[in-house]
Each structure stands twice: as C-alpha cells, then as structure tokens.
Design an enzyme around this catalytic site. Structure first.
Site, mmCIF file in Angstrom:
data_model
loop_
_atom_site.group_PDB
_atom_site.id
_atom_site.type_symbol
_atom_site.label_atom_id
_atom_site.label_comp_id
_atom_site.label_asym_id
_atom_site.label_seq_id
_atom_site.Cartn_x
_atom_site.Cartn_y
_atom_site.Cartn_z
ATOM 1 C CD GLN A 126 -2.443 1.250 2.778
ATOM 2 O OE1 GLN A 126 -2.013 0.554 3.704
ATOM 3 N NE2 GLN A 126 -3.469 2.054 2.915
ATOM 4 C CD GLU A 244 -5.123 0.309 6.749
ATOM 5 O OE1 GLU A 244 -5.333 1.226 5.949
ATOM 6 O OE2 GLU A 244 -3.991 0.027 7.185
ATOM 7 C CG ASN A 381 -5.731 4.483 18.580
ATOM 8 O OD1 ASN A 381 -5.913 4.046 17.431
ATOM 9 N ND2 ASN A 381 -5.726 3.709 19.641
ATOM 10 C CD GLU A 382 -2.619 10.099 19.115
ATOM 11 O OE1 GLU A 382 -2.449 9.518 18.007
ATOM 12 O OE2 GLU A 382 -2.106 9.692 20.173
#
Ligand SMILES: Cc1cc2nc3c(=O)[nH]c(=O)nc-3n(C[C@H](O)[C@H](O)[C@H](O)COP(=O)(O)OP(=O)(O)OC[C@H]3O[C@@H](n4cnc5c(N)ncnc54)[C@H](O)[C@@H]3O)c2cc1C
Length: 395
Positions: A126, A244, A381-382
């Site tokens: 990717q 994803e 995650n932020e």
C-alpha cells in the site's frame, strides 16, 4: 464466546477446526504463534492451501471467488485460524486493494488482478503515506504526469508494509496540482518491478524488516492501470481506509495473545497470583466486550444502523489499545526474560548469542515492541478520536 447453541454454527466451527488440524502444517503454526512477522513463504503456502478449499478470500463476494459466508462465519473462521496459528494472507491484497478493484475496477483490471491474488501468486503493498503526508494524507506530493497513454510517476512513499515482498503497489498520486488537494488525487496500480522503483528497508524497533521506503523515479505507468477516473482516487482511498479500520479490532489476534498470556502465566506460576489473575480477567472481559461490539458492527454492515456510530474508529481504538495492554502483561509475565527482545528468528531455539530458554520467551517482547505501531497505522488513535468526536459532538 459461545454460539454453539445454533447447530449450523457449531457444524461450521467443527468443519473449520477439522480443516485446520488436517491442513495447517505444525511447523508453520509454531512459527506463527511465536509472534514474529510471518515469512512470505508461509503466507504463500497457506494462501494456496486455503485457495484449494475455496477459502482464501472469506469476505469477497461469491462472484469473485468468496465462499459466500455470513459475517458471523467469517468471524469464526478468522478466530479459529488465529488460535490454531495459521499465518496471515497478504492483507494489502485481500482486504485493501481487492475490494477497490472488484467494486470500481474495469473488467480487464478484475480479470488481471483478482485471480492471482486469490491463489497467492501476487503480493501487494500500500503506497499511501509519504514523509510529510500521513494523518494529513491529502497533502501527498507523489506526482503523476500524463505522457500519451502513460503516466510518469515521481516521488516517495514510506512505511510500505511488505513492500519488499510486493509484486504490485497501489498508490495514491497527485495528477492535478492545481485542483483542491482531495480532487487532484488518482489511484494507480503499479507493477513493483517497473524500472525507476527503488525499495529500501526500514528496520523497526523489534529489529525486523517488514517496512519499506519506496522511491519513484520517472516510473512509466500505463493509464489503463488507473482505477476509475482521473481525480477520483481520494474516494477509493477513503473507502479502503474505512475497510482497514473495520478489520482493526483484531479480535482473533487479541484472542491469540490472551491464550498465550494464560499459557505463560500458567508456566510461570502467575495464574495462582490473585492480583495477576485479576489483571488477566480484566483483559478477558474487555475482549469479550470488544467481540460483541465487532459482531454488532459486522451484523449492521451496509445497513442504515451502521451510520449511527463510527464503528471503524471505535473498533480501531479499542482493539489496538487492548493489544498493547495484553502485550505489556505478556512481557511482565516473562519476568526477567521480558527484558530480552529476541530478534526475529523462526527456528525452534533462541537465536545464537541469546539466553536459551524458556522456549516460550522468544517473540513476546519483539511483538510487544512492534505493537506500539498498532495505535498509529491505519490512521492514528488521535485521528480516530477526532473522528469519533466529530460524529457524536459535531466538533
Ligand atoms: C507499522 C506501520 C505500518 C504502516 N504501513 C503502511 C502501509 O503499508 N502503507 C502506507 O501507506 N502507510 C503505512 N503506515 C503509515 C501510517 O498510515 C501513518 O504512520 C499514520 O497515518 C500516521 O502518519 P504519520 O506517521 O505521518 O504521523 P503524523 O501524521 O505526522 O502524526 C504524528 C503525531 O501527531 C498526531 N496528529 C497528527 N494530526 C493530528 C490531529 N489532527 N489531531 C490530533 N493529533 C494529530 C498523530 O496522531 C501522531 O501521534 C504504516 C505505519 C506504521 C507505523
């Protein structure tokens, strides 16, 4: 979680278990359960075994080679594979680029790319992130300029997982620098062996090579390798990133880690320590909650209910943080052996120069170190918390 009150589900699980006990080579399972990055040879061999049974692409539509399973069957299959120690197939191919190809690709692109993915003949990487375009992906600068029926691609991608294994790369490129950032992006399928491509390793904190930098220097790519229209790449990229995230709860992997934690805590006598046992129980309860949430997301997929909550982001945050929590407990359970990050080594014994035993130690700390990345890749995650806030608070 027990679904066995439904006889059809119990029969399905038994069929998968029988298949795994007959077809999964013991050496391959032993290597996978150690927690190091899978060997390409294992991934290819396992994909071929699955393909022979028609099971290599559990979530693809039947017309493209999927087995026609329900979301629950897919979930149980992945769980059984993870617990038995089956290596992964190429995620970038099966879960990321293939859905874009079968949903938006031309008939020629489908014919060219889907069959070799299905049987493990082609691996994909990717090519989205760049040194200055990660969270802010729309600022990517890799340029594709039109030259007749080709594009000439110049630029750099980074963090390309398994790029050194890849036969093909799917790449977001800028085709119109004048347009608004998202509008000027196109989605190209690029033969990884094209002249002008250089792939260099990035060695990660676990001292392993799974990541790469990819440089494009006047790489000629046929226009026929573009998915959809010029300038549409951003919408395909977004769909792919949503996919994803949806896989990122990683319940099967979390289960495998929990099983390993219990085994090591048992061997170390820690299972009898009420404080440690309680910490294992906490992880187990969180995992049960995560599994229910994942099943809810799977059952709602494609329906109106799915839009009521940002499932992908929620699952990404919970699943990744649980992996890190369980990984930390695993290291702790090893005691003094936990300070040794045995480098990637797929043989039965510890690598030369490292303390030998106990046999369950190699792989634990290396995996713990690598899994610092699970709260970063697929969108940090932020960023996920920003998306969750925007959904519920309109912030
Ligand atoms: C192990 C691993 C594998 C990867 N595999 C691939 C791959 O195969 N292909 C690919 O294309 N990419 C891959 N990536 C790249 C990954 O998608 C990016 O690392 C990720 O999107 C973060 O981008 P960045 O590294 O540029 O960090 P940055 O975007 O520079 O972020 C740095 C820090 O700032 C925070 N931050 C940034 N913006 C905000 C904001 N608006 N609000 C709050 N906090 C913010 C981030 O959360 C992070 O903590 C991989 C990364 C890793 C670590």
């Amino acid at each position: 979680m027990n679904f066995e009150s439904d006889p059809a589900i119990a029969a399905f699980r038994a069929e998968v278990r029988d298949f795994l006990s007959e077809q999964l080579p013991a050496e391959m399972a032993r290597r996978t359960l150690r927690g190091y990055h899978a060997l390409k040879s294992d991934m290819v061999a396992w994909t071929r075994i699955l393909h022979a049974r028609g099971w290599s692409a559990p979530h693809w539509p039947v017309e493209h080679g999927g087995p026609g399973w329900s979301p629950l069957q897919r979930h149980l299959f992945e769980e059984e594979c993870a617990l038995a120690g089956a290596p992964p197939t190429c995620t970038s191919a099966f879960s990321l680029v293939a859905p874009v190809i079968y949903s938006f690709g031309s008939e020629a692109q489908k014919r060219q790319h889907l069959p070799p993915i299905l049987c493990g003949d082609t691996f994909w990487g990717q090519g989205f992130s760049e040194p200055n375009a990660g969270s802010d992906l729309a600022s990517l600068r890799t340029r594709a300029e039109r030259d007749g029926d080709h594009y000439i691609v110049n630029g750099q991608k980074t963090w390309t997982t398994e790029g050194h294994y890849a036969d093909w790369l799917f790449v977001l490129v800028r085709t119109d620098p004048q347009a608004k950032p998202q509008r000027g992006i196109s989605f190209l399928l690029i033969d990884a062996r094209s002249p002008g491509i250089t792939i260099r390793p990035i060695i990660s904190i676990d001292d392993a090579h799974s990541l790469n930098e990819v440089f494009f220097d006047d790489v000629r790519v046929p226009v026929a390798n573009r998915i959809g229209d010029e300038g549409q790449g951003w919408s395909f990229g977004k769909l792919l990133l949503d996919n994803e995230r949806a896989f990122s709860a990683e319940v099967p992997r979390n289960k495998r880690m929990l099983a390993r934690l219990k085994a090591i805590a048992g061997a170390q006598g820690l299972i009898d320590d009420p404080v440690f046992a309680q910490r294992i129980a906490e992880v187990e309860v969180e995992l049960a909650a995560l599994e229910w949430l994942t099943l809810r997301a799977l059952s709602e997929h494609g329906s109106a209910a799915a839009t009521a909550w940002p499932a992908g982001s929620v699952l990404h945050v919970l699943g990744s943080e649980l992996q890190q929590k369980t990984g930390a407990l695993l290291v702790e359970a090893l005691g003094e052996r936990g300070v040794v990050a045995y480098p990637e080594h797929h043989d039965a014994e510890a690598p030369p120069g490292y303390p030998p035993g106990p046999g369950f130690a190699p792989g634990v700390t290396a995996d713990f170190l690598y899994r610092r990345a699970v709260t970063i890749y697929g969108g940090s995650n932020e960023i996920q918390r920003n998306l969750i806030a925007r959904h519920w608070l309109g912030a």
